[in-house]
Design a protein around this motif. Structure first.
Motif, short mmCIF file in Angstrom:
data_model
loop_
_atom_site.label_atom_id
_atom_site.label_comp_id
_atom_site.label_asym_id
_atom_site.label_seq_id
_atom_site.Cartn_x
_atom_site.Cartn_y
_atom_site.Cartn_z
N ALA A 194 6.44 18.34 -0.71
CA ALA A 194 7.11 17.12 -1.15
C ALA A 194 6.09 16.21 -1.82
CB ALA A 194 7.76 16.39 0.03
N ASN A 195 6.41 15.77 -2.99
CA ASN A 195 5.55 14.81 -3.71
C ASN A 195 6.47 13.93 -4.55
OD1 ASN A 195 2.85 13.82 -4.32
ND2 ASN A 195 3.20 14.59 -6.38
N LYS A 196 5.87 12.98 -5.21
CA LYS A 196 6.64 12.00 -5.99
C LYS A 196 7.72 12.65 -6.83
CE LYS A 196 6.59 8.53 -5.88
NZ LYS A 196 7.62 7.86 -5.04
N ILE A 197 8.87 12.03 -6.86
CA ILE A 197 10.00 12.55 -7.63
C ILE A 197 9.53 12.86 -9.06
CG2 ILE A 197 10.84 10.25 -8.33
CD1 ILE A 197 13.09 13.16 -7.24
N ALA A 256 0.30 15.29 -2.64
CA ALA A 256 1.40 15.71 -1.76
C ALA A 256 1.64 14.64 -0.71
CB ALA A 256 1.06 17.02 -1.06
N ASP A 257 2.90 14.46 -0.37
CA ASP A 257 3.24 13.58 0.76
C ASP A 257 3.45 14.38 2.03
OD1 ASP A 257 3.71 11.60 -1.47
OD2 ASP A 257 4.11 10.42 0.35
N ARG A 258 3.95 15.58 1.87
CA ARG A 258 4.11 16.46 3.03
C ARG A 258 4.14 17.90 2.53
NH1 ARG A 258 6.73 15.68 8.38
NH2 ARG A 258 6.85 13.52 7.70
N ILE A 304 0.88 -1.17 0.00
CA ILE A 304 0.00 0.00 0.00
C ILE A 304 0.91 1.22 0.00
CG2 ILE A 304 -0.23 0.01 2.54
CD1 ILE A 304 -3.14 1.05 2.05
N ARG A 305 0.54 2.21 -0.78
CA ARG A 305 1.38 3.41 -0.85
C ARG A 305 0.45 4.59 -1.09
NH1 ARG A 305 -0.70 4.55 -5.03
NH2 ARG A 305 0.72 6.30 -5.18
N GLY A 306 1.03 5.79 -1.14
CA GLY A 306 0.22 6.99 -1.20
C GLY A 306 -0.02 7.47 0.22
N ALA A 307 0.30 8.72 0.48
CA ALA A 307 0.34 9.21 1.86
C ALA A 307 -0.98 9.05 2.62
CB ALA A 307 0.80 10.67 1.86
N PRO A 308 -2.13 9.47 2.07
CA PRO A 308 -3.36 9.34 2.86
C PRO A 308 -3.74 7.89 3.13
CG PRO A 308 -3.61 11.01 1.15
CD PRO A 308 -2.34 10.28 0.85
N LEU A 316 6.59 3.66 -11.64
CA LEU A 316 5.48 3.58 -12.59
C LEU A 316 4.09 3.62 -11.94
CD1 LEU A 316 6.96 0.90 -15.05
CD2 LEU A 316 7.25 3.38 -15.08
N GLN A 317 3.97 4.44 -10.91
CA GLN A 317 2.64 4.56 -10.30
C GLN A 317 1.63 5.14 -11.28
OE1 GLN A 317 5.49 5.51 -8.86
NE2 GLN A 317 5.45 5.32 -6.63
N GLY A 318 2.12 5.98 -12.22
CA GLY A 318 1.20 6.58 -13.19
C GLY A 318 0.67 5.55 -14.17
N ALA A 324 -4.19 5.40 -3.56
CA ALA A 324 -3.23 6.22 -2.81
C ALA A 324 -3.87 6.90 -1.61
CB ALA A 324 -2.63 7.30 -3.72
N CYS A 325 -5.17 7.04 -1.64
CA CYS A 325 -5.84 7.88 -0.64
C CYS A 325 -6.84 7.14 0.22
CB CYS A 325 -6.54 9.05 -1.34
SG CYS A 325 -5.41 10.07 -2.28
N GLY A 326 -7.08 5.88 -0.07
CA GLY A 326 -8.03 5.11 0.71
C GLY A 326 -9.46 5.42 0.32
N ALA A 368 8.39 3.58 8.62
CA ALA A 368 8.31 2.73 7.42
C ALA A 368 8.63 3.53 6.15
CB ALA A 368 6.92 2.11 7.32
N ARG A 369 8.01 4.70 6.03
CA ARG A 369 8.33 5.60 4.90
C ARG A 369 8.26 7.01 5.47
NH1 ARG A 369 5.53 4.77 -0.56
NH2 ARG A 369 7.41 5.86 -1.22
N PRO A 370 9.38 7.65 5.65
CA PRO A 370 9.43 8.85 6.50
C PRO A 370 8.89 10.14 5.88
CG PRO A 370 11.61 8.34 5.62
CD PRO A 370 10.71 7.25 5.17
N GLY A 380 -9.97 9.97 -3.22
CA GLY A 380 -8.77 10.47 -3.87
C GLY A 380 -8.73 11.98 -3.84
N THR A 381 -7.58 12.51 -4.23
CA THR A 381 -7.41 13.96 -4.21
C THR A 381 -7.45 14.50 -5.64
OG1 THR A 381 -5.01 13.60 -4.07
CG2 THR A 381 -6.20 13.96 -1.99
N ALA A 382 -6.31 14.53 -6.31
CA ALA A 382 -6.33 15.03 -7.69
C ALA A 382 -7.27 14.18 -8.55
CB ALA A 382 -4.91 15.05 -8.27
O1 MRU Z 1 5.88 6.50 -3.39
P1 MRU Z 1 4.41 6.65 -3.38
O2 MRU Z 1 3.74 5.86 -4.46
O3 MRU Z 1 3.80 6.37 -2.03
O4 MRU Z 1 4.16 8.16 -3.69
C1 MRU Z 1 2.86 8.65 -3.74
C2 MRU Z 1 2.80 10.05 -4.13
O5 MRU Z 1 3.77 10.71 -4.34
C3 MRU Z 1 1.46 10.66 -4.15
O6 MRU Z 1 1.40 11.66 -5.11
C4 MRU Z 1 1.20 11.24 -2.77
O7 MRU Z 1 1.32 10.27 -1.78
C5 MRU Z 1 -0.09 11.88 -2.71
S1 MRU Z 1 -1.40 10.69 -2.76
C6 MRU Z 1 -2.75 11.68 -2.80
#
Ligand code: MRU
Length: 475
Positions: free
Chosen positions: A349-352, A339-341, A142-146, A298-300, A266-268, A185-187, A271-273
């Motif tokens: 901070a968001n995905k590279i 955004a992640d933070r 599972i990934r995505g900040a929310p 390749l999350q996109g 990503a958001c449970g 786990a993922r800071p 979603g956001t965007a």
């Molecule tokens: O490394 P990930 O896949 O956890 O990165 C996710 C992102 O960068 C998302 O854009 C971010 O968590 C925002 S999710 C609404």
């Protein structure tokens, strides 16, 4: 924030969905038949989000019917009937559908969609404790900040449940250990610490250490449920505020570019965007999405494209490096990212790869919107330079899904995120409105507005416990 940016979205007056049988299996990582899973997805999508959330809240008795209309009503009370009835206002889209949630509770287990396996296989992965959820987060199941924040809360609640008959000191040590594992786990993602801190604050209120393990389990589960329900409501609000920002094109669909993945995976919740995109679809605003493939993970192309296909939203995948070419042609009306933070000054901070997109957007006069709940905002982080950027294994860069794409032994850099300076951000879209520079003032005001709104009865406790039915429309 202007008055119109702060206005309340239309309330959803119907959130109920029927109880349904849940045929999914609970234990261990389970590989579902891909076709079967896909059929099941289309059948279940509409009621799934609300059903999952209600199950999470222990309010299954509140759920009375399940239909495609339920999803539509949540997203757009006024337009739901037309869009579901088949008179779809967006001729470019495929079958109107919805998103499915990234996780569900099944008894004493948290069952995640294993996002590492998408889009090829719909695979479930089951966790029974905070430690197992921390591992799943670290491994990007599972990934995505929310979504990580919500899963972390439920994982900690599961540990409290498992430890309910242990001695208070062992229970406290185990919970604190689980909390630490989750936070580490993922800071970069603010949401995980935010969720864990909420649960541990409730724990600390109960005693030092609290004696009654069953009370601890109940309180932590209630707090985790509340986090999930707040997220569902917040994403809905955010999506409406975001939609208000987007222009209506006279002669063609709106064309937005997005990076990484910001849907329910990503958001449970909505979603956001991508929640904004989904609402646009449901209110009949033609929209097309350019999806950055999002190297290296390749999350996109794997996840956003999968979710948009399920949702019936027209999309086109492109290499990250093609974004400049696309903008130079005038083909991007807006960039929407998550955004992640978000630091106090708005640096994000968001995905590279997000930062170069923002630079390109500024160069081409394209509005650049960061779409994130306040749980991603960390006012204790003054600016982007203070955000810890997670560094991941170089193999994610030198190999593509296990196949080497660089000479053996190549060194690789793999920062998972970058920080976009606030000055490149047109607006930060939150559940309290779309904020514009100076962001620090707007963010602090948004927190005040959120506190005031959530302090107001019936709040989210309405979904928890026996009274659930009478409050089923509250969130
Ligand atoms: O490394 P990930 O896949 O956890 O990165 C996710 C992102 O960068 C998302 O854009 C971010 O968590 C925002 S999710 C609404």
């Amino acid at each position: 924030m202007t008055e119109s940016e702060r206005r309340e979205p239309e309330p959803s007056d119907d959130r109920r969905a029927a109880e349904g049988t849940d045929e999914r299996r609970a234990n261990g990582p389970v590989i579902a038949d891909a076709d079967l899973a896909r059929r099941r997805f289309f059948r279940d999508f509409a009621g799934e989000l609300i059903r999952t959330a209600a199950t999470v809240a222990g309010a299954a008795s509140a759920i009375q019917r399940s239909s495609a209309r339920a999803a539509g009503v949540i997203l757009n009370p006024a337009g739901a009937v037309e869009s579901i009835a088949g008179e779809r206002a967006n001729p470019a889209a495929g079958t109107a559908a919805g998103f499915r949630t990234a996780f569900r509770m099944d008894g004493d287990r948290l069952v995640l969609i294993d996002q590492r396996r998408l889009p090829d296989q719909l695979v479930e992965y089951s966790c029974a404790s905070a430690g197992e959820v921390a591992q799943a987060i670290q491994d990007m199941v599972i990934r995505g900040a929310p979504a990580m924040g919500q899963a972390a809360a439920l994982g900690l609640a599961l540990t409290a449940h498992a430890m309910r008959d242990n001695t208070p000191f062992i229970r406290r040590a185990t919970l604190r250990g689980g909390a630490t594992a989750l936070v580490n786990a993922r800071p970069t993602a603010a949401n995980v610490r935010w969720a864990v801190d909420r649960l541990m604050a409730r724990f600390d209120e109960l005693g030092d250490p609290p004696d009654d393990g069953h009370a601890v389990a109940d309180v932590l589960r209630q707090e985790a449920d509340t986090i999930v329900f707040e997220a569902a409501a917040d994403h809905e609000r955010l999506a409406h505020f975001g939609l208000d920002l987007l222009p209506e094109m006279a002669d063609r669909p709106l064309q937005v570019l997005t990076h990484c993945n910001t849907g329910p995976l990503a958001c449970g919740q909505f979603g956001t965007a991508l929640g904004i995109v989904q609402v646009a679809l449901h209110v009949g605003r033609p929209i097309e999405v350019f999806v950055d493939e999002t190297r290296p993970y390749l999350q996109g192309s794997r996840l956003t494209a999968w979710e948009l296909a399920q949702a019936g939203v027209p999309y086109t995948v492109l290499a990250d490096s093609a974004a400049g070419w696309l903008m130079a042609r005038g083909d991007v009306d807006a960039v929407l990212v998550g955004a992640d933070r978000i630091a106090a000054n708005g640096d994000t901070a968001n995905k590279i790869g997000t930062y170069p997109l923002a630079v390109l957007a500024a160069r081409h006069g394209v509005p650049f919107y960061v779409c994130a709940p306040l749980s991603s905002v960390d006012l204790a982080t003054p600016d982007g330079s203070a955000i810890q950027i997670e560094q991941r294994a170089g193999e994610e860069v030198t190999a593509l899904r296990g196949i080497p794409i660089a000479p053996a032994g190549s060194r690789a850099l793999n920062p998972a995120f970058d920080a976009t300076p606030a000055e490149l951000i047109t607006a930060i879209v939150t559940e309290e409105g779309a904020l514009r520079s100076p962001f620090e003032i707007g963010l602090r005001g948004a927190f005040d507005a959120s506190r005031a709104r959530k302090a107001h009865p019936p709040a989210y406790a309405g979904f928890v416990g026996d009274e659930a039915t009478s409050h089923a429309g509250a969130v």
